[in-house]
Design an enzyme around this catalytic site. Structure first.
Site, PDB file in Angstrom:
ATOM      1  N   ARG A  20      -6.758  12.947   1.218  1.00  0.00           N
ATOM      2  CA  ARG A  20      -5.639  13.385   2.061  1.00  0.00           C
ATOM      3  C   ARG A  20      -4.283  12.910   1.542  1.00  0.00           C
ATOM      4  O   ARG A  20      -3.261  13.468   1.854  1.00  0.00           O
ATOM      5  CB  ARG A  20      -5.833  12.904   3.504  1.00  0.00           C
ATOM      6  N   HIS A  21      -4.276  11.814   0.742  1.00  0.00           N
ATOM      7  CA  HIS A  21      -3.002  11.357   0.200  1.00  0.00           C
ATOM      8  C   HIS A  21      -3.142  10.991  -1.283  1.00  0.00           C
ATOM      9  O   HIS A  21      -2.825  11.805  -2.128  1.00  0.00           O
ATOM     10  CB  HIS A  21      -2.365  10.208   1.015  1.00  0.00           C
ATOM     11  N   ASP A  77      -0.040   4.470  -0.082  1.00  0.00           N
ATOM     12  CA  ASP A  77      -0.720   5.710   0.343  1.00  0.00           C
ATOM     13  C   ASP A  77       0.258   6.742   0.903  1.00  0.00           C
ATOM     14  O   ASP A  77       0.156   7.940   0.609  1.00  0.00           O
ATOM     15  CB  ASP A  77      -1.734   5.415   1.459  1.00  0.00           C
ATOM     16  N   HIS A  78       1.205   6.275   1.719  1.00  0.00           N
ATOM     17  CA  HIS A  78       1.972   7.263   2.486  1.00  0.00           C
ATOM     18  C   HIS A  78       3.192   7.815   1.766  1.00  0.00           C
ATOM     19  O   HIS A  78       3.845   8.740   2.254  1.00  0.00           O
ATOM     20  CB  HIS A  78       2.255   6.722   3.885  1.00  0.00           C
ATOM     21  N   HIS A 136      -3.447  -4.291   7.746  1.00  0.00           N
ATOM     22  CA  HIS A 136      -3.523  -3.108   8.620  1.00  0.00           C
ATOM     23  C   HIS A 136      -2.615  -3.272   9.830  1.00  0.00           C
ATOM     24  O   HIS A 136      -2.764  -4.186  10.637  1.00  0.00           O
ATOM     25  CB  HIS A 136      -4.927  -2.755   9.080  1.00  0.00           C
ATOM     26  N   GLY A 137      -1.657  -2.373   9.883  1.00  0.00           N
ATOM     27  CA  GLY A 137      -0.758  -2.332  11.036  1.00  0.00           C
ATOM     28  C   GLY A 137       0.331  -3.385  11.035  1.00  0.00           C
ATOM     29  O   GLY A 137       1.049  -3.553  12.023  1.00  0.00           O
ATOM     30  N   HIS A 171      -5.479   3.758  -1.632  1.00  0.00           N
ATOM     31  CA  HIS A 171      -6.760   4.082  -1.002  1.00  0.00           C
ATOM     32  C   HIS A 171      -7.152   5.487  -1.428  1.00  0.00           C
ATOM     33  O   HIS A 171      -6.551   6.462  -0.974  1.00  0.00           O
ATOM     34  CB  HIS A 171      -6.596   3.993   0.516  1.00  0.00           C
ATOM     35  N   GLU A 195     -10.874  -9.078   3.283  1.00  0.00           N
ATOM     36  CA  GLU A 195      -9.567  -8.734   3.856  1.00  0.00           C
ATOM     37  C   GLU A 195      -9.790  -8.528   5.343  1.00  0.00           C
ATOM     38  O   GLU A 195     -10.544  -7.642   5.759  1.00  0.00           O
ATOM     39  CB  GLU A 195      -8.980  -7.474   3.228  1.00  0.00           C
ATOM     40  N   GLU A 235      -8.653   0.683  -2.921  1.00  0.00           N
ATOM     41  CA  GLU A 235      -9.492   0.761  -1.721  1.00  0.00           C
ATOM     42  C   GLU A 235     -10.349   2.011  -1.800  1.00  0.00           C
ATOM     43  O   GLU A 235      -9.866   3.081  -2.190  1.00  0.00           O
ATOM     44  CB  GLU A 235      -8.633   0.824  -0.462  1.00  0.00           C
ATOM     45  N   GLY A 270       1.361  -1.367   4.270  1.00  0.00           N
ATOM     46  CA  GLY A 270       1.693  -0.043   3.764  1.00  0.00           C
ATOM     47  C   GLY A 270       2.523   0.795   4.712  1.00  0.00           C
ATOM     48  O   GLY A 270       3.735   0.933   4.547  1.00  0.00           O
ATOM     49  N   HIS A 271       1.851   1.331   5.731  1.00  0.00           N
ATOM     50  CA  HIS A 271       2.502   2.353   6.559  1.00  0.00           C
ATOM     51  C   HIS A 271       3.884   1.931   7.059  1.00  0.00           C
ATOM     52  O   HIS A 271       4.877   2.655   6.894  1.00  0.00           O
ATOM     53  CB  HIS A 271       1.600   2.698   7.747  1.00  0.00           C
ATOM     54  N   THR A 326      -6.598   6.927  10.603  1.00  0.00           N
ATOM     55  CA  THR A 326      -6.469   5.821   9.661  1.00  0.00           C
ATOM     56  C   THR A 326      -7.715   4.943   9.846  1.00  0.00           C
ATOM     57  O   THR A 326      -8.574   5.238  10.669  1.00  0.00           O
ATOM     58  CB  THR A 326      -5.190   5.007   9.898  1.00  0.00           C
ATOM     59  N   THR A 327      -7.820   3.901   9.045  1.00  0.00           N
ATOM     60  CA  THR A 327      -8.992   3.049   9.151  1.00  0.00           C
ATOM     61  C   THR A 327      -9.097   2.464  10.547  1.00  0.00           C
ATOM     62  O   THR A 327      -8.113   1.916  11.065  1.00  0.00           O
ATOM     63  CB  THR A 327      -8.901   1.914   8.109  1.00  0.00           C
ATOM     64  N   ARG A 368      -9.244   8.139  -0.787  1.00  0.00           N
ATOM     65  CA  ARG A 368     -10.162   8.583   0.257  1.00  0.00           C
ATOM     66  C   ARG A 368     -11.021   9.737  -0.237  1.00  0.00           C
ATOM     67  O   ARG A 368     -10.589  10.530  -1.077  1.00  0.00           O
ATOM     68  CB  ARG A 368      -9.383   9.032   1.504  1.00  0.00           C
ATOM     69  N   ASN A 402       0.860  -1.185   0.000  1.00  0.00           N
ATOM     70  CA  ASN A 402       0.000   0.000   0.000  1.00  0.00           C
ATOM     71  C   ASN A 402       0.897   1.235   0.000  1.00  0.00           C
ATOM     72  O   ASN A 402       1.660   1.444   0.943  1.00  0.00           O
ATOM     73  CB  ASN A 402      -0.898  -0.022   1.242  1.00  0.00           C
TER      74      ASN A 402
END
Ligand SMILES: CC(=O)[C@@H](O)[C@H](O)COP(=O)(O)O
Ligand SMILES: NCC(=O)COP(=O)(O)O
Length: 249
Positions: A55-56, A15-16, A202-203, A49, A157, A76, A224-225, A106-107, A51, A13
């Site tokens: 935001r990104h 996104d960041h 996630h995470g 993602h 997911e 996403e 991702g992050h 975040t989600t 959004r 991911n």
């Protein structure tokens, strides 16, 4: 216990990368360049993602990445009319429907599929009719899994955020319990619908991913992050390689 050969694929991911760009509103770093670099480094797919608050990831990123990606794009998005229109234009390989709140950092949780089967079923069908495969981002919960199957999703997911947070809090008992919850959710999903693809994300980090990757039946992990954070120090190709190696532990 899965063998190495059966370990899940890695979806990155990015996104960041876009978060860093949006910090100054300039054209760099390019999410497209990041996506192609991750693919070259061995990513099995790319997740972005889009959004509602942009935001990104921006709309232009989605179109550019969809055009040039050689692996699979997982878009996403929230289940809105706006996003449906974009998805039907872009036609990514996957759409993953996620919950969104503008105020969230975040989600925070999984999509409440059980509470909106009547809305989601035709929404998913419109995507599927266009050749798009649909995944639903849900908590590892039997009711949500069954509702996802009933809605005609091609994949789920499983949200691994609680597992990750318990680990960060050094709450080993809760972390172990959540890992068991995820393991049970995979078994339940495969028993109810053997053809359903089960992903997770996630995470996840290099430190906590191995236990999830060892769960039989998980097809892909979307990360991702933490991977982008690693890349700040070691670069994207090495961050991808390190995450793939951690998934084999
Ligand atoms: C659904 C999910 O857990 C992530 O894929 C999502 O993209 C998180 O949103 P941010 O990337 O905006 O934190
Ligand atoms: N769906 C999970 C994802 O794409 C990445 O989540 P994170 O690793 O950024 O928390």
């Amino acid at each position: 216990m899965s063998t190495e050969a059966s370990r899940p694929l890695l979806g990155v991911n990015i996104d960041h990368v876009a978060t860093l760009r949006q910090a100054r509103g300039v054209a760099y770093p390019s999410p497209l360049a990041a996506a192609l670099l991750c693919e070259e480094a061995g990513a099995d797919g790319i997740t972005i993602h889009l959004r509602e608050d942009r935001r990104h990831i921006q709309d232009a990123d989605v179109y550019a990445i969809a055009e040039q990606l050689t692996t699979r794009l997982n878009l996403e998005m929230a289940a809105t009319e706006e996003m449906l229109g974009i998805a039907l234009e872009v036609r990514p390989y996957w759409v993953c429907l996620v919950p969104e709140k503008r105020e969230e950092l975040t989600t925070e949780g999984g999509l409440n599929v059980a509470g909106q089967v009547a809305w989601l079923t035709p929404y998913i069908d419109k995507l599927a009719q266009s050749g798009i495969k649909v995944s639903l981002f849900i908590d590892p919960d039997e009711t949500q899994i069954q509702a996802a199957i009933d809605c005609g999703a091609h994949a789920i997911e499983l949200h691994t955020g609680a597992y990750a947070e318990f680990g960060l809090a050094k709450d080993k008992d809760s972390e172990a319990a959540e890992l068991e919850r995820i393991r049970h959710a995979v078994s339940f999903a495969k028993a109810q619908a053997p053809e359903l693809i089960v992903n997770a994300g996630h995470g996840l980090t290099q430190d906590n991913v191995a236990a999830i990757a060892r769960i039989d039946g998980i097809y892909e992990l979307n990360i991702g992050h933490a991977l982008i954070a690693d890349a700040v120090f070691v670069g994207l190709p090495r961050a991808v390689a390190l995450m793939k190696a951690a998934m084999q532990q």
